[in-house]
Design an enzyme around this catalytic site. Structure first.
Site, short mmCIF file in Angstrom:
data_model
loop_
_atom_site.label_atom_id
_atom_site.label_comp_id
_atom_site.label_asym_id
_atom_site.label_seq_id
_atom_site.Cartn_x
_atom_site.Cartn_y
_atom_site.Cartn_z
N ARG A 204 0.71 -9.65 -9.33
CA ARG A 204 0.34 -8.23 -9.27
C ARG A 204 1.46 -7.41 -9.94
NH1 ARG A 204 -1.15 -9.37 -3.60
NH2 ARG A 204 -3.42 -9.47 -3.42
N GLN A 233 6.80 -14.98 -7.49
CA GLN A 233 6.22 -16.30 -7.24
C GLN A 233 4.97 -16.56 -8.08
OE1 GLN A 233 7.70 -17.09 -2.67
NE2 GLN A 233 5.59 -16.47 -2.90
N ASN A 262 5.52 -20.78 -5.74
CA ASN A 262 4.65 -20.04 -4.82
C ASN A 262 4.78 -20.63 -3.42
OD1 ASN A 262 2.74 -18.47 -3.60
ND2 ASN A 262 0.98 -19.52 -4.53
N ASP A 289 4.73 -5.50 1.18
CA ASP A 289 3.79 -6.17 0.29
C ASP A 289 3.92 -5.60 -1.12
OD1 ASP A 289 2.83 -7.90 2.14
OD2 ASP A 289 0.88 -6.96 2.38
N ASP A 291 1.41 -4.92 -3.11
CA ASP A 291 0.25 -4.15 -3.52
C ASP A 291 0.02 -2.93 -2.63
OD1 ASP A 291 -0.40 -5.66 -1.33
OD2 ASP A 291 -2.39 -6.24 -2.04
N ASP A 401 4.34 -12.89 10.39
CA ASP A 401 4.85 -11.62 10.92
C ASP A 401 4.58 -11.48 12.42
OD1 ASP A 401 2.08 -11.37 10.60
OD2 ASP A 401 2.21 -9.80 9.07
N HIS A 425 -2.82 0.43 1.53
CA HIS A 425 -2.96 -0.99 1.23
C HIS A 425 -4.45 -1.34 1.20
CE1 HIS A 425 -2.72 -5.39 2.03
NE2 HIS A 425 -1.47 -5.32 1.65
#
Length: 669
Positions: A204, A233, A262, A289, A291, A401, A425
């Site tokens: 991304r 990654q 990755n 994140d 994105d 998390d 998000h």
């Protein structure tokens, strides 16, 4: 008497891009229309359902604030005679959170107003949402008069919930308003802690580069950053994005790109955590994140709250939808320990649209929400916590998390999901990651987290629920998902020793396994599938898409697995019997067909599901055996996972996992 200093806690802010879609999160032009108290509604089921439906109804009058009224990032102009409330997500002051978790016992609100006759009125709310007027002031004098008004506000009456906010009314001319909230704090809490930002990215590049650029937009935010680490990654590199040069310039030499294989979100975040722990400079690690769209002020608020917390505290942000930007995904997350499943607390309503019903009109938003964890889409973790309880579990994705939050809480470090700190998000509700390759990680990691932390001898309801869900996938002809869930259980039963070793390889193995099944072979072309044909149409007709009652679903659950043993209708081997939209692809609907074309949740492709009685028999036996085996071995497995947790999450273990890439970095240096 110990020396104190004054420290800013929160500044009035306006949308950076004057976006009308997000404006309801900053200001509220409507009058408050508070919903009914649940104790007045009572316990009647019908009354409760009617009230729940009414909560989702918009109370917005359609009044809007024109973008030109936004003077700058911190000031807004209110037109002559108009009233505007700052009792909103980003500009109200979350008094109950400061009361419960911080050392602050009173705050000072300073409101600066220009405009003859302009007035400011301060309000507070109680935990049940009822508001009370606190104080008010007015600008006196002739044309273009101004005033700076201070209100000293105690935090003591906010034990269970409640906010402070202010409304501004313009008088004989337009008014311009700015405001800050500050407090007297001990001198040793005067300085802001510093931050290492850890961003994990996978193909991304533009999104990630824009996020890095947002971190440098506010000079105050930039001053807090020691380093911005991007764990690269993917194969589409951030450095190749056209957005990258501006982003790199914005953070003024604080960006470092780390390339590695990755290893999933947990491998990326663990690398950032490890780098910060080894450097021993930053007070916090901020996991984000790649994105998300960030509200930079939220970072300032999270750091300030963390600095002034009673004890080292994980400070998380909320997640708004990137596609419906006034819509909040959840106001807090807990682990339901009997099911061992993440969820919102009972009184929290998910997918809440602040454009329809803002803070002052929403009773449940005023009760403080205490959480067990916060997603790492935005989560500020004190380095001290990482040094004490370890880094992320090597889970690739899912539950890393939430497990960390539970682990930290058990060690005495709470998590606070803090209002006013948020990102936008892609919402989880627009995905169905329980069906694709992620199904493996959902199943395996949930069970591992339960083995580590469940207080019940056999994980409570977890094993029974897992069996029920697996059978639901099975009667839905989702054979690839069932195979992945079985593989996940086999890996759980193998113990914790292979978790680090599997990180670089398991995703590829999972994808190879699932692609053997027709339900995992996606095609974007509608003409790639045979036409729908059925010798005898269903008698259900128009009721096919109706949602059955709970009682009907229970009866169906008992009968449909038996149907799977019958020989399929001959025509279904050549032609699908139906096309089923992703939103309607429920187990009780799919199980009635012998074949079907089923679209995916993102609506870009579809797959052909075909019922196979022999495979059904084989999978039923295997999944039953696995669940029985897990039940019998639960106590010994739980003991093994718990004993090895410190070793698995240690910096030393993670350093070995990262060695193939760190050795390359060392050689390049």
């Amino acid at each position: 008497m110990s020396q104190t200093v004054r420290r800013v806690l929160q500044r009035q802010i306006m949308p950076a891009d004057r976006d009308l879609d997000v404006l309801p999160l900053y200001v509220d032009p409507d009058p408050a229309v508070l919903d009914a108290d649940k104790y007045n509604v009572g316990g009647d089921k019908g009354a409760k359902e009617l009230n729940k439906a009414s909560l989702r109804q918009s109370v917005s009058s359609g009044t809007t604030v024109h973008p030109d009224q936004i003077v700058d990032r911190h000031a807004i102009r209110i037109e002559q005679g108009e009233r505007l409330s700052f009792g909103s997500y980003f500009n109200a002051f979350p008094a109950s959170y400061w009361r419960r978790w911080s050392i602050v016992d009173e705050v000072r609100l300073t409101v600066d107003l220009t405009g003859t006759g302009a007035s400011v009125t301060v309000y507070r709310s109680m935990a049940n949402g009822r508001s009370q007027r606190v104080d008010s002031r007015q600008v006196e004098g002739g044309d273009d008069a101004s005033g700076s008004f201070e209100f000293v506000l105690p935090l003591r009456p906010f034990a269970d919930g409640g906010w402070y906010w202010y409304d501004v009314t313009a008088g004989d001319q337009d008014a311009v308003v700015t405001a800050t909230w500050d407090a007297e704090v001990p001198a040793d809490r005067a300085e802001s802690g510093s931050v290492t930002v850890a961003i994990t990215t996978m193909n991304r590049p533009d999104f990630c580069a824009k996020l890095v650029g947002q971190l440098g937009e506010d000079p105050l935010v930039l001053s807090l950053l020691d380093e911005v680490l991007v764990m690269e990654q993917g194969t589409q590199k951030v450095v190749d994005s056209p957005e990258f040069p501006a982003a790199e310039k914005a953070v003024q030499g604080k960006l470092r790109i780390i390339e590695q294989g990755n290893l999933g979100g947990s491998g990326g975040y663990a690398r950032g955590q490890l780098e910060a722990v080894k450097a021993a400079v930053s007070t916090y690690v901020l996991c984000m994140d790649d994105d998300v769209v960030c509200e930079p002020e939220g970072i300032l608020r999270a750091v300030t709250f963390g600095d002034l917390a009673r004890r080292p505290t994980i400070v998380g942000g909320h997640m708004f939808s990137l596609y419906s930007r006034s819509r909040l995904h959840s106001f807090g997350e807990i682990i339901q320990s009997w099911r061992w499943w993440w969820m919102s607390p009972e009184h929290v309503l998910p997918e809440w649209d602040f454009a329809a019903r803002n803070l002052r009109s929403t009773r449940w938003l005023h009760r403080r929400v205490d959480v067990d964890f916060n997603g790492w889409f935005m989560c500020l973790i004190p380095r001290q916590v990482l040094e004490d309880v370890g880094l992320s579990l090597p889970l690739f994705i899912k539950w890393d998390d939430s497990e960390f939050g539970v682990r930290a809480k058990a060690a005495g470090y709470p998590t606070v999901t803090f209002p006013g700190a948020a990102v936008w998000h892609v919402p989880w509700t627009d995905k169905n990651d329980a069906l694709d390759w992620q199904a493996y990680f959902h199943q395996r990691n949930r069970m591992i987290a339960a083995l580590l932390h469940s207080p019940y001898p056999h994980g409570g309801r977890l094993i029974r629920e897992s069996l029920n869900h697996t059978i639901a996938h099975l009667v839905s002809m989702q054979y690839s998902t069932v195979e992945l869930r079985q593989l996940a259980m086999e890996d759980v039963l193998a113990g914790p020793d292979g978790l680090h070793a599997q990180l670089p390889t398991r995703l590829g193995e999972v994808n190879t396994l699932r692609k053997q099944y027709a339900d995992a072979q996606l095609n974007p072309d509608p003409d790639a599938f045979p036409p729908v044909r059925r010798a005898k149409p269903s008698r259900r007709g128009h009721s096919e898409l109706e949602v059955p009652s709970k009682r009907a679903q229970i009866i169906t659950a008992g009968l449909l697995p038996l149907r799977q043993l019958r020989k399929p209708r001959p025509l279904s081997r050549e032609f699908p019997e139906a096309e089923v939209a992703a939103m309607d692809a429920k187990w009780y609907r799919l199980a009635r067909h012998d074949s079907a074309i089923v679209s995916m949740p993102d609506q870009t492709s579809a797959a052909l599901y075909t019922r196979d009685p022999e495979l059904f028999r084989d999978l039923v036996k295997r999944i039953t055996d696995l669940h029985l085996k897990l039940y019998r071995r639960w106590p010994e497995l739980a003991a093994e996972y718990r004993s090895k947790l410190p070793e698995i999450t240690s910096p030393q273990a993670w350093e070995e996992t990262f060695r193939p890439w760190t050795d390359v970095e060392a050689a390049d240096d």
